[in-house]
Design a protein around this motif. Structure first.
Motif, short mmCIF file in Angstrom:
data_model
loop_
_atom_site.label_atom_id
_atom_site.label_comp_id
_atom_site.label_asym_id
_atom_site.label_seq_id
_atom_site.Cartn_x
_atom_site.Cartn_y
_atom_site.Cartn_z
N MET A 18 35.11 36.64 50.52
CA MET A 18 34.29 36.24 49.37
C MET A 18 34.46 37.21 48.19
N TYR A 22 35.68 35.85 44.72
CA TYR A 22 34.80 36.07 43.58
C TYR A 22 35.53 36.80 42.45
N TRP A 25 38.19 34.47 40.95
CA TRP A 25 37.53 33.43 40.16
C TRP A 25 37.13 33.97 38.79
N ASN A 26 36.60 35.17 38.75
CA ASN A 26 36.23 35.77 37.47
C ASN A 26 37.44 36.01 36.58
N GLY A 43 29.05 42.18 41.06
CA GLY A 43 29.18 41.26 42.18
C GLY A 43 30.37 41.58 43.07
N SER A 44 31.49 41.97 42.45
CA SER A 44 32.69 42.28 43.24
C SER A 44 32.47 43.51 44.12
#
Length: 144
Positions: A18, A22, A25-26, A43-44
């Motif tokens: 994930m 993530y 994706w960013n 978040g990463s």
């Protein structure tokens, strides 16, 4: 315990996957920005550290399982109470001293938060409680 190790490794792998998804994706969501600015770092890093924490727990559980030499009777669903070691230690029956000891620690902590004058009182109660707990078998109902 062996099953728990496998589940924690699976959870660590999931969070690592994930984190990669993530971060990718960013980067793909912001093609106009440089890569270093496109990454949402909070978040990463949080997902990456969650994966590390899951791996740490899996490693620890695996090492404990290996050190104890296999499954304990407590971990086997079909075992009886008698399969474990019945001797767990000597406990003081009906002893009030642990409660007094906990009260002394609470009194000292409240003294640190409210007023320093309560800390010596908590320490005095602690001394009385620890002496009473140590010497409770030498007098009274349970004297030997």
């Amino acid at each position: 315990m062996r099953t728990n190790t496998g589940l924690w490794w699976l959870l660590a792998a999931f969070f690592l996957l994930m984190a990669v998804i993530y971060t990718t994706w960013n980067i793909l969501a912001h093609p106009d920005l440089p890569v270093i600015n496109a990454i949402e770092w909070v978040g990463s890093v949080a997902l990456l550290f969650t994966a590390f924490m899951g791996a740490l727990i899996a490693f620890y559980i695996g090492r404990v399982h290996k050190a104890q030499g296999g499954e304990l009777p407590e971990d086997v669903l079909t075992s009886d109470i008698d399969d474990g070691d019945p001797e767990l230690g000597e406990f003081s029956p009906w002893s009030w001293w642990p409660i007094v000891l906990a009260f002394s620690a609470a009194l000292a902590m409240i003294g640190l938060a409210v007023g320093a004058w309560m800390v010596p009182i908590g320490f005095a109660v602690f001394v009385v409680a620890i002496v009473g707990w140590v010497y409770e078998y030498y007098r009274g109902y349970f004297a030997r």
